[in-house]
Design an enzyme around this catalytic site. Sequence first.
Site, PDB file in Angstrom:
ATOM      1  N   GLU A  52       0.856  -1.196   0.000  1.00 43.65           N
ATOM      2  CA  GLU A  52       0.000   0.000   0.000  1.00 43.65           C
ATOM      3  C   GLU A  52       0.888   1.241   0.000  1.00 43.65           C
ATOM      4  OE1 GLU A  52      -2.659   0.374   3.344  1.00 43.65           O
ATOM      5  OE2 GLU A  52      -3.560   2.217   2.572  1.00 43.65           O
ATOM      6  N   ASN A  69      -4.700   5.027  -2.010  1.00 42.55           N
ATOM      7  CA  ASN A  69      -5.935   5.437  -1.305  1.00 42.55           C
ATOM      8  C   ASN A  69      -6.653   6.540  -2.066  1.00 42.55           C
ATOM      9  OD1 ASN A  69      -5.925   4.064   1.527  1.00 42.55           O
ATOM     10  ND2 ASN A  69      -3.804   4.690   1.143  1.00 42.55           N
ATOM     11  N   GLU A 114      -7.984   1.776  -2.841  1.00 41.08           N
ATOM     12  CA  GLU A 114      -8.654   1.606  -1.540  1.00 41.08           C
ATOM     13  C   GLU A 114      -9.594   2.788  -1.311  1.00 41.08           C
ATOM     14  OE1 GLU A 114      -5.969   0.898   1.685  1.00 41.08           O
ATOM     15  OE2 GLU A 114      -5.001  -0.813   0.682  1.00 41.08           O
ATOM     16  N   ASP A 161     -11.742   0.136   2.391  1.00 44.74           N
ATOM     17  CA  ASP A 161     -10.809   0.438   3.477  1.00 44.74           C
ATOM     18  C   ASP A 161     -11.581   0.653   4.783  1.00 44.74           C
ATOM     19  OD1 ASP A 161      -8.397   0.914   4.609  1.00 44.74           O
ATOM     20  OD2 ASP A 161      -7.871   2.640   3.344  1.00 44.74           O
ATOM     21  N   GLU A 189      -5.839  -4.964   8.840  1.00 50.05           N
ATOM     22  CA  GLU A 189      -4.786  -3.942   8.977  1.00 50.05           C
ATOM     23  C   GLU A 189      -4.490  -3.686  10.445  1.00 50.05           C
ATOM     24  OE1 GLU A 189      -6.453  -0.529   6.711  1.00 50.05           O
ATOM     25  OE2 GLU A 189      -7.447   0.000   8.590  1.00 50.05           O
TER      26      GLU A 189
END
Length: 720
Positions: A488, A546, A578, A608, A664
């Site tokens: 990520e 993101n 995400e 997310d 996460e």
Amino acid sequence: MAPSSHRLRWFALAGIVAIMLVTALVARIGRQTALDEFVALSESKNVALVQVFSNTVWPQVAPFVAAVSGLSGNDVRLHPEAARLHQAILAYLNGLSILRVRIYAPNGVIVFSTDAAQIGAERGTDAGFLAARAGSVSSELVGRGEIYTVEEAIDDRTVLTSYVPIRRGGAVTPVEGVVQLYYDVAPALRTIERGQRRLVLGVAGVLSILSAALFLVVTAAGRLLGHQHRELQRYGEEIDGAHATIERRVQERTQELLTISRHLEVEVLKHQTEAGALEAQILHEPATGLPSRALLRDRLEQAIILGRRNGGSVALLVMECGASDGSDLAWDRRKVDGFARQVGERIRGVLRKADTVARSGERGFAVLLAGAGDRAHALFVAGRIAEALVPAFSVEDATVEVPERFGIAIFPDHGDDPEMLIHRASLAMSVAQHAGSRAVVYAQEYDQRTSRGFELMSQLRYGLERDELIAYYQPKLDLKTFEVVGVEALVRWQHPYRGLMLPGHFITMAEQTGLIKPLTLHMLKTALRQADSWRRAGLEMTVAVNLSAWILQDVRFPDEVAELLVAFGVPSSRLELEITESVIMAEPMRALEILSRLSGMGIRLSIDDFGAGYSSLGYLQQLPVQTIKIDKSFVVGATKNADSVILRSTIDLAHNLGLSVVAEGVESREVWDCLAALGCDAAQGYHISPPVPPDQLTRWLKESPWVVARVAGQMESPPS
Ligand code: C2E
Ligand code: CA
Ligand code: CA
């Protein structure tokens, strides 16, 4: 006059009459009693006297009585014994207060009398004599002019006469004769009368005193009652008076109010007429015909009241519309108004009927979004207005382009009164102008740190241009195979003098000022360039970037992504985006359209921070996503019972829906083990690796204990 004084007089009169009556009664009873007693006394005295007489004188008289029996009156008188007996009797009577004495023979003939003329007279029918001859004593009072039978006149004197039988041997012996005695009772009567007078006077006196006292008491009481009566009357009159006054006042006041109200009605009518004409001026801005600030404030107030009642929100957008080259600053008023009219028309063209666009100031406009006036809608409307303002304006001889700068404030998040919202929306607009952003939603930090905010925003702008924004990378690891399923990209700002800044310090502001779009595109470029570089180095993996809310409202975004994929030569399947669920929920239709296009291009999509919002998995399944990333807040407590239950059901459900699950925030071996036991697919977190610069990650990809363990096939004992 008090009614009692009348009665009082009667009371006094009745008192006097009663006293007189009582006195008379007492006098009469007293006199009778005294006389009865006197008579009884005299009689007993007479009886005693006669007894003595019968014992002393009678033996001389008895033979004479027997001798004269049957003789005529005159013969009795002339009887030789008569004179001697007469002397003897008179001698006996001497010294006694006896006026007259008669002696009767049993046949009723008077054998002796102090009045010699009566001797020999026949009186056998006399009631007193007959009673005495039968054995009983009888007496009577004989007075002049009295009701008693008057036998004869005795010197005008009241006398008591008693008939007493003569018996020499007591009550059982025969009556031998009758003695009649006359007493003068005048002195005795006088004494009785004197006593009686005293009694009468006493009784009358006492009664009079009592009566007088009673009268006084009654008079006093009467006076008191009269006084009280008068007082009461006076109070009554006073109350009546007060009542009348109040009534009069009320009437006066009512009259007054009626007059005032009529007057006001006339005034209101007058004002209404004037107001009709004035309203257009006050409530509408004359040059554009748009609602004025006053009307805007009023509508804003109404919308807030309604929102408070229904729990709805209200958005206020303010904007400044000037020429982008500043040429309008030299315009005259007429030209400015003409331009404002055109701008107003275009804005109105993209609004709903219920929304209000008002002119505020020379170049200022304000848009009130009533009803569903939340943040996402406000940003959406700002975008539409911006689109509408893109074509250049022609104002008289000039052609003008307008840079759009919006400030947004939302009720109830940013204030609950019109002034506050207007102020905060204006503040947000200043931030937008400083940052060169299209639209800024008010944030609390602007109030305290506005200048710092302005500064940071303009710095971010230049920072983007000067490549100060870099990407750190954090790997995601398959929990069973230890394979790196992706990395990520997380933004960092290498600030010239603040050092490395984490996204928490600037992402929100970037989102609010519209800088998020260039930032996101910058991150996409950076991440794709890095992915291409790793691919060339033989490290084939998916990179995740993101996305923020604003991006999913931008219809140009999928095309821009496609261009970048081509430009960097990265297959779309190697890019993951995400997105947080709230981003999707804000404007679902448009977001869905954009997501579908991205997904259709072969880009992987993941949700997310799953669990932090409130959308259901069922709903998210309708979206073209492949993965959910369970929010750190749930993962941290994975070893705790309650959280593990949530985790297990979330993971199971996601699997049933065909979604893969990434956890996460995995910070420890325990959590890792737990997630592995729960069947979670992949993990990301400090326990594996923190976000690191690309070079470092490159090293990690080759040397980390995880990679070593995988290569060695020792996945049963992950690194601690
Ligand atoms: P996120 O997308 O949920 O990113 C994960 C965050 O968790 C990162 O914070 C990361 O450093 C942190 N993290 C990773 N492992 C652990 C762990 O084991 N424990 C804990 N407590 N935290 C861990 P970071 O880098 O500060 O980013 C914060 C947020 O900023 C991100 O949350 C994301 O929403 C946003 N963000 C970051 N980069 C970008 C970007 O390029 N564009 C956009 N739009 N947002 C970004
Ligand atoms: Ca993320
Ligand atoms: Ca997250």
